[in-house]
Structure formats: structure tokens, C-alpha cells
Design a protein around this motif. Sequence first.
Motif, short mmCIF file in Angstrom:
data_model
loop_
_atom_site.label_atom_id
_atom_site.label_comp_id
_atom_site.label_asym_id
_atom_site.label_seq_id
_atom_site.Cartn_x
_atom_site.Cartn_y
_atom_site.Cartn_z
N SER A 1 0.84 -1.21 0.00
CA SER A 1 0.00 0.00 0.00
C SER A 1 0.87 1.25 0.00
CB SER A 1 -0.92 0.02 1.22
OG SER A 1 -1.76 -1.11 1.26
N ASP B 1 -0.40 4.29 0.46
CA ASP B 1 -1.04 5.32 1.28
C ASP B 1 -1.02 5.01 2.76
OD1 ASP B 1 -2.68 3.12 0.80
OD2 ASP B 1 -4.52 4.25 1.05
N GLU C 1 -11.38 4.44 -2.93
CA GLU C 1 -9.95 4.46 -3.24
C GLU C 1 -9.54 3.39 -4.24
OE1 GLU C 1 -7.47 6.65 -2.27
OE2 GLU C 1 -9.25 7.79 -1.70
N THR D 1 -3.28 2.11 -3.63
CA THR D 1 -3.95 2.10 -2.33
C THR D 1 -4.31 0.67 -1.96
OG1 THR D 1 -6.14 2.37 -3.35
CG2 THR D 1 -4.93 4.39 -2.78
N HIS E 1 0.09 -3.87 4.31
CA HIS E 1 -0.46 -2.56 4.67
C HIS E 1 0.08 -2.18 6.03
CE1 HIS E 1 -3.37 0.73 4.25
NE2 HIS E 1 -3.52 0.64 5.56
N ALA F 1 -9.45 2.54 5.90
CA ALA F 1 -8.71 2.22 4.68
C ALA F 1 -8.80 0.75 4.29
CB ALA F 1 -7.25 2.63 4.84
#
Length: 482
Positions: free
Chosen positions: A198, A200, A307, A313, A336, A355
Motif C-alpha cells: 500500500s 497510502d 480508493e 492504495t 499494509h 482504509a
Amino acid sequence: MNMKLTQQLADTFNRRSFLTKASVGLGSLALGSLLPRNLFSNPGPESTLVMPHRAPKAKRIVYLCQSGGPSQLELFDYKPFLEKMHGKDLPDSVRKGQRLTGMSAQQSSLPLVQSPYTFAQHGKSGAWVSELMPHTSRVADELCFIKSMYTEQINHDPALTFFQTGNQLAGRPSIGAWISYGLGSANENLPAFIVLVSKDAPKDQPLYARLWGNGFLPSKHQGVQFRSSADPVLYLNNPKGYATSDRRYMLDALNDLNQVQEEIYGDPDVANHIAQYEMAFRMQTSVPEVNDLSDEPDWVFDLYGPEARNPGTFAANCLMARRLLERDVKFVQLYHQGWDQHGDLPKGLSRQCKATDQPSAALVQDLKQRGLLDDTIVIWGGEFGRTNYSQGKLTKDNYGRDHHPRCFTIWMAGGGIKPGITYGETDEFGYNIAHNPVHVHDFQATLLHLMGINHEQLTYEFQGRRFRLTDVEGKLVKGILA
């Protein structure tokens, strides 16, 4: 022209090495007759491996690794007793002298903390899930919650390395590499093991490529990281002015040279290099195709969340994982970061759940509606859990939790996993395991079992010892098998 150059190279090697080989040849033969057979040898070609050992329940795995240690007490392990004990010190009779991190060991007290979030039971299974995970709660009947995971590693790097490679020390092959080694690939145009990270997520704890490395296994089994930029795989595209036919001509010439080297020296790495070059050539076509999301309808993007249209993402990577699994990639690993809430936990944890919750649940739903969940294993979890006490000062609106390896929760779904169950239980304090402990090696052994592999028989000889993912431990967790 290629044949002439190849012959010249072979002649050169022969002339150059003749005197050296002749001078030591008789001595080598004499020494070889005195040493045990296979003292320095590795296993033969992978075609000699007899895999799978049993009929597999699953054909592929997607592992949603939540790096940093998600707090089970805020997400899945409901402990109403902590409401009564909130603010009181953790009893010595519960801690039992267990090891603390250097951060908690400096505290004069260990005040217990209740979760501020509402829990409810969901689905026919009645699984407890907090309000932070509304989408996961809707697929609860597809999931198997293991609430009694434990590990010996109390810090991030050794704990994550242990989960991914079976040893806390760097250098061992990762799970995906072992599966690639044991089962090979079902898609000749894509690697058997692909990694997505990920872009982000908070980078509070680093990730290392060795977590998806091949260790001492042949290099073609290492995970290939797909990036979110214009070049998903580095150096895959041809340079400017270089056509596909040029690349094919170059690879053919290089293959001729490598074949000569392999025949002369018998180096197994040469064959691995040849295989990697050929895979890279095929990926020039397959990677752009799998990365082109123009054929995905709007409802799919809506399923994975807003997203999902933003490459890199977690949501976009979950969608990409489904596309890779559809193409029979054996092992897809998502990382992540950002779950390490030592302080300001409510804010940080809420952001992480926002997320990851919807995309994780969407992946399970998407695989099921496409008929892929029955033979695909989905895994969600981190390297350890969080303590039931607050690290640092406990206030009305803020607190943090330290690392806790003694008990934590992961969930699994699909591919031979019994759906809609909760396996294992922690005590009323959420500090120790009460029933059905599951060690990291047990988890790894069960994962291989579902892929048709006996974890005790998948071995590789290195430096005079036969290694395996589960080392000398690991037993099947039969209670979660469908």
C-alpha cells in the motif's frame, strides 16, 4: 552467427580451464571417494519434487498482511470484563511474569483499558465484530476467526519475519517462495508469487524485500513486487528505440551463451537466470494486461470503495489481487503498514480501519460471486496483537497499547477453511489463551496442508541441513478445516 560465437566461447572456456581441471582432477576424484555422498549437494531439479502430497483444498492464497499489530481488543476480541477493570492495574497473577517490551517495562503501573467501541454479534455464526469493521461484519459467516494465535517474538522485525519465513532471523525463504518452489506456477506468463504494498499507509514500521525473498531457494521463487507507477515491474519495458523483436533476438543469443556455461560448469543458477529472463519477456505482455482496469465495471469499483480507482492504495491492491488470482497466480501478498498504535490509538486505528475494512470484505465477496472463494485462501492479520493495558498515560479520550505476542486474532476464509466459526478463546482479561492455542508454525503447517503439501516433507537442503518452513515444529489446526 550465434552458433559460431557459442562455439568460440566454448572452445575458449575449454582451453582456459583445461590445465586447471587436469591438475586437480585426480585429486578431486580421490577426495570424492572418501567423502559421504551428497555432502555438498542440493536437491535435484524441481521436476523431481512430488507435489502435491495430497488432494489440495485450495489452489491459491491471498495474504492481507496488516503490518504493525492490529489491536484485537478493539476489533474482534470482545472483553466486557475490561469495562469493570478499566483503570485498574494488571494483576501479577494474570501477567505471570511474562516478558514486556522495553517501553512497557519502564512504566510503574499497567492500567487496564476497556475498548471505547461498540461490539455486536453478526450473521448466523454470531461472531463478535466491533463498529470499526462494519463491512467485515457483513461477511462474518464466510470467515473463520482464530482468536488464540500466539508467537514468541515481541518486536516488529523478528515477529513479522517469523510469520513470513518461519524464523525470526533474516535469510529464510518466505511462505510464497516455499509454495512457488513446491507447486510451481499455473500461469506461465506471470510469476507464482506477487507482492503489492500500500502506498497510502503510514510508514511507522519499515518493510524489507527479504520478507518476500527466496532465501536459499532458487532465485526464481522470490516474490515479484508490483508497483503502482507507470512501470509496475522495474526494467520490464524495452528502452526507447528497442522493439520486441530486438529483445527476443537478444534473449536467444543470451540463452545460447548461458547454455554453454551451464554445460561446462553445471551451475544451477544459470538455469534460474534463463527462466527469469524468459518470464520477464512474457511479462511484457501479461503485466500491462492485468494492470489495465478498463474492463472493470463501475459496480466493482463501488464494491471495493472510493480508493479502488487510485492505484497503489489498499483498495486498489485488493482489486488487483483478485485479478491476479483469476489468472491463477499461486500466492498474492498484500502489505499494509500503520497498525502500531502505541499512543493516540482511537485516531490511528479508526484511520486504518477506514482504509482496509471495505476492501478486505469486498475481496471475500468478489471471490465468492466469481466462484473462486472455494479454492482460494484469504488471510487477514498482523504479526502480533496489542496489550490489554495502556502504554503511557491513560486519559479519558486517549491511550495506546503495546505489543502483545501472547494472544491475538487473525481471520481466514475460503479454500478448505470452515466458514462462520470462531476458533480459540482468550481469558476474561484478554491477556492469555484459555482454549485451543495456535502457534505461528501451526498456522503455516495448516496453510501448506490446504495447498496439498505436507509441511514435514517440503524441505530444501542447504549447508548440510534440510530446512522447511515450519522448522522442527508445527501441527495441523484440524478444528478450522472444513
